[in-house]
Design a protein around this motif. Sequence first.
Motif, PDB file in Angstrom:
ATOM      1  N   VAL B 143       0.734  -1.225   0.094  1.00 46.70           N
ATOM      2  CA  VAL B 143      -0.028   0.105   0.077  1.00 46.70           C
ATOM      3  C   VAL B 143       0.991   1.264   0.073  1.00 46.70           C
ATOM      4  O   VAL B 143       0.112   2.490   0.185  1.00 46.70           O
ATOM      5  N   GLY B 144       2.251   1.279  -0.214  1.00 48.69           N
ATOM      6  CA  GLY B 144       3.067   2.236  -0.453  1.00 48.69           C
ATOM      7  C   GLY B 144       3.999   2.906   0.605  1.00 48.69           C
ATOM      8  O   GLY B 144       4.357   3.800   0.616  1.00 48.69           O
ATOM      9  N   TYR B 145       4.028   1.948   1.788  1.00 50.65           N
ATOM     10  CA  TYR B 145       5.073   2.333   2.692  1.00 50.65           C
ATOM     11  C   TYR B 145       6.274   1.958   2.539  1.00 50.65           C
ATOM     12  O   TYR B 145       6.504   0.782   1.967  1.00 50.65           O
ATOM     13  N   ASP B 146       7.384   2.667   2.601  1.00 55.25           N
ATOM     14  CA  ASP B 146       8.832   2.066   2.473  1.00 55.25           C
ATOM     15  C   ASP B 146       9.805   3.203   3.273  1.00 55.25           C
ATOM     16  O   ASP B 146       9.822   4.160   2.639  1.00 55.25           O
ATOM     17  N   PRO B 147      10.516   2.655   4.051  1.00 54.34           N
ATOM     18  CA  PRO B 147      10.717   1.470   4.644  1.00 54.34           C
ATOM     19  C   PRO B 147       9.636   0.854   5.668  1.00 54.34           C
ATOM     20  O   PRO B 147       8.806   1.861   6.104  1.00 54.34           O
ATOM     21  N   VAL B 148       9.688  -0.501   5.944  1.00 56.67           N
ATOM     22  CA  VAL B 148       8.787  -0.813   6.824  1.00 56.67           C
ATOM     23  C   VAL B 148       9.831  -1.234   8.149  1.00 56.67           C
ATOM     24  O   VAL B 148      10.687  -2.195   8.065  1.00 56.67           O
ATOM     25  N   LEU B 149       9.506  -0.526   9.196  1.00 58.46           N
ATOM     26  CA  LEU B 149      10.331  -1.108  10.440  1.00 58.46           C
ATOM     27  C   LEU B 149       9.652  -2.005  11.384  1.00 58.46           C
ATOM     28  O   LEU B 149       8.386  -1.663  11.694  1.00 58.46           O
ATOM     29  N   ILE B 150      10.395  -3.029  11.496  1.00 58.72           N
ATOM     30  CA  ILE B 150       9.932  -4.069  12.410  1.00 58.72           C
ATOM     31  C   ILE B 150      10.499  -3.913  13.803  1.00 58.72           C
ATOM     32  O   ILE B 150      11.853  -4.345  13.903  1.00 58.72           O
ATOM     33  N   GLU B 151       9.850  -3.575  14.814  1.00 61.48           N
ATOM     34  CA  GLU B 151      10.604  -3.293  16.173  1.00 61.48           C
ATOM     35  C   GLU B 151       9.990  -4.452  17.201  1.00 61.48           C
ATOM     36  O   GLU B 151       8.761  -4.656  17.165  1.00 61.48           O
ATOM     37  N   THR B 152      10.841  -5.257  17.691  1.00 64.43           N
ATOM     38  CA  THR B 152      10.422  -6.189  18.681  1.00 64.43           C
ATOM     39  C   THR B 152      10.852  -5.554  20.099  1.00 64.43           C
ATOM     40  O   THR B 152      11.843  -4.939  20.298  1.00 64.43           O
ATOM     41  N   VAL B 153      10.165  -6.296  21.022  1.00 58.22           N
ATOM     42  CA  VAL B 153      10.285  -5.538  22.353  1.00 58.22           C
ATOM     43  C   VAL B 153      11.159  -6.281  23.192  1.00 58.22           C
ATOM     44  O   VAL B 153      11.671  -5.470  24.121  1.00 58.22           O
ATOM     45  N   GLY B 154      11.772  -7.335  22.778  1.00 60.57           N
ATOM     46  CA  GLY B 154      12.621  -8.115  23.607  1.00 60.57           C
ATOM     47  C   GLY B 154      13.698  -8.895  22.769  1.00 60.57           C
ATOM     48  O   GLY B 154      13.986  -8.798  21.571  1.00 60.57           O
ATOM     49  N   VAL B 155      14.525  -9.772  23.639  1.00 60.17           N
ATOM     50  CA  VAL B 155      15.417 -10.458  22.877  1.00 60.17           C
ATOM     51  C   VAL B 155      15.239 -12.158  23.039  1.00 60.17           C
ATOM     52  O   VAL B 155      16.123 -12.680  23.013  1.00 60.17           O
ATOM     53  N   GLY B 156      13.827 -12.431  23.313  1.00 60.51           N
ATOM     54  CA  GLY B 156      13.678 -13.804  23.504  1.00 60.51           C
ATOM     55  C   GLY B 156      13.691 -14.352  22.003  1.00 60.51           C
ATOM     56  O   GLY B 156      14.065 -13.727  20.990  1.00 60.51           O
TER      57      GLY B 156
END
Lengths: 319, 319
Positions: B143-156
């Motif tokens: 739908v036109g977003y670039d970049p897509v940032l994928i943030e995770t909350v932990g280190v599991g």
Amino acid sequence: MPRSRSTDAVQLVADARAGDRAATARLLSLVEQGGDAAAAVDAVVFPESGSATTVGLTGSPGAGKSTLVSALVGALRAADRRVAVLAIDPSSPFSGGAILGDRVRMGDHALDNGVFIRSMATRGHLGGLAVATPQAARVLDAVGYDPVLIETVGVGQVEVEVAGEADVTVVVVNPGWGDSVQANKAGLMEIADVFAINKADRAGVGETRRDLEQMLELSTPEGEAPGWHPPIVATVATTGEGVEELWAAVERALAHLAVTGALERRRHRRLGAELQRVVAARLAERIDALSAGSAYDEARAAVRRLAPWVAADRLVDSG
Amino acid sequence: MPRSRSTDAVQLVADARAGDRAATARLLSLVEQGGDAAAAVDAVVFPESGSATTVGLTGSPGAGKSTLVSALVGALRAADRRVAVLAIDPSSPFSGGAILGDRVRMGDHALDNGVFIRSMATRGHLGGLAVATPQAARVLDAVGYDPVLIETVGVGQVEVEVAGEADVTVVVVNPGWGDSVQANKAGLMEIADVFAINKADRAGVGETRRDLEQMLELSTPEGEAPGWHPPIVATVATTGEGVEELWAAVERALAHLAVTGALERRRHRRLGAELQRVVAARLAERIDALSAGSAYDEARAAVRRLAPWVAADRLVDSG
């Protein structure tokens, strides 16, 4: 529909009934194999089963279960019963092929045609022992053994589960067991219909009996066998002391369960649980087959062009 | 084939592209829902995706990832990029509906139409975040977003897995991190293309840098990005210090991966892994449906008459 396989199973069951031990062994190998082989055997065997009693025996390693099973077999043979033993060992890398080991282990009965002994191990097939064991017991039932004794080697989750999936379950402890099996005491108390305090020639039998009685009072009152209070029988498997009393207790438990309808409910519940396990095993086989087959490689190659969900659904629908 | 659903997805994608944020949110909800809803969306979205870059950001809770992501969004908006953020929280009972939370969290960008922020949680659907996240990223790409940032909350394990399934992965640490994330250090070293030492206004930046360099030397040399040596960038997210350098490092990593063919290999491997997860999720759905439906109740009732294997196979074939 594997017609040839199912014809094979019909012939194998007929041969096994006529006393061909190799045919019985072959049926059990097909069961251990799982998948279509097991399904073909069950289709033939299930309608012929249901008359034998299954008795689970479990307890800590070293509690003397094998010796106790051997003594029970002796007592049952003396009463002219045809007896089968399934020895379940989840940790063993060996499968039913371990005939020599079984012969050594149950030396007294190795040449007796009225006794059939089989070690079961997973051989890595999907679903494992929890799927194979009830089906193996049905094979032994259908070809004429009664009772079928199901002995497990430990008190882990799988062992307790497998042993608890019998008509009657015997939990084998030793004097002074209290400290040794803390881990799964609750699980053992839940499945026990009869307790055997084996090696009862050692000190501490009375204390262990009081310990068990106290735990029985504390545990959930009714459960699956309303009105049944698990008896506690002292045995010395090596001398045979108490072994007939133990079997008498098993038969009393069976009679109580049958009269109250609990046996029928228990068997029905077991079949339901087995259905779920077999469904899961069948679908797991499918995942396995899908990930190994050429259709998977094709889907894997197509996934640059196809959405993963589209490729996955084509694959699942093709499987 | 759910034609109406797929038509819906076509319309939703068109609306989302035209700037309808509710349509984007709806597409992501369908993805989170899993099953046929997700499959219908992916069939429409996948062919339209592939142009956006995905960037994973992971690190210990408290490392300042959210603030760093917010600062990166600011820098990218300044360069007129349309940016999306997927905040992955495996432990959260909330799903994508947590818009208010997202607005508060990313307050600076809440009113900016060039930014789309979404919290993802499992909502208990089978396969979970590892299945939903790459598909959600494709929606945002399409739908036109670039970049897509994928943030995770932990280190599991799940967080590292999800963050590592991006084109470029940034591992966020703090000065003195050495003692705090022993548990999954190896996993983090393996997925890192770029390191950010955030909160670099605190003491110990040099030591942490040397610590990371030493670990990089010790870790497996080549891997998926031959010739790439993960740069280490010091940032202070709260002031914006180092944020443009961090993004420049991400773009250098991307360029290196693209030129060497590693990006294409990485994306292809990711699609293969996704295919396997979706196949497993689809079959798991089937187990679930089989155990809940009336066909299961029928099989459950029939199991007194039918062998469990026969009943199971009828059920599986009907499903």
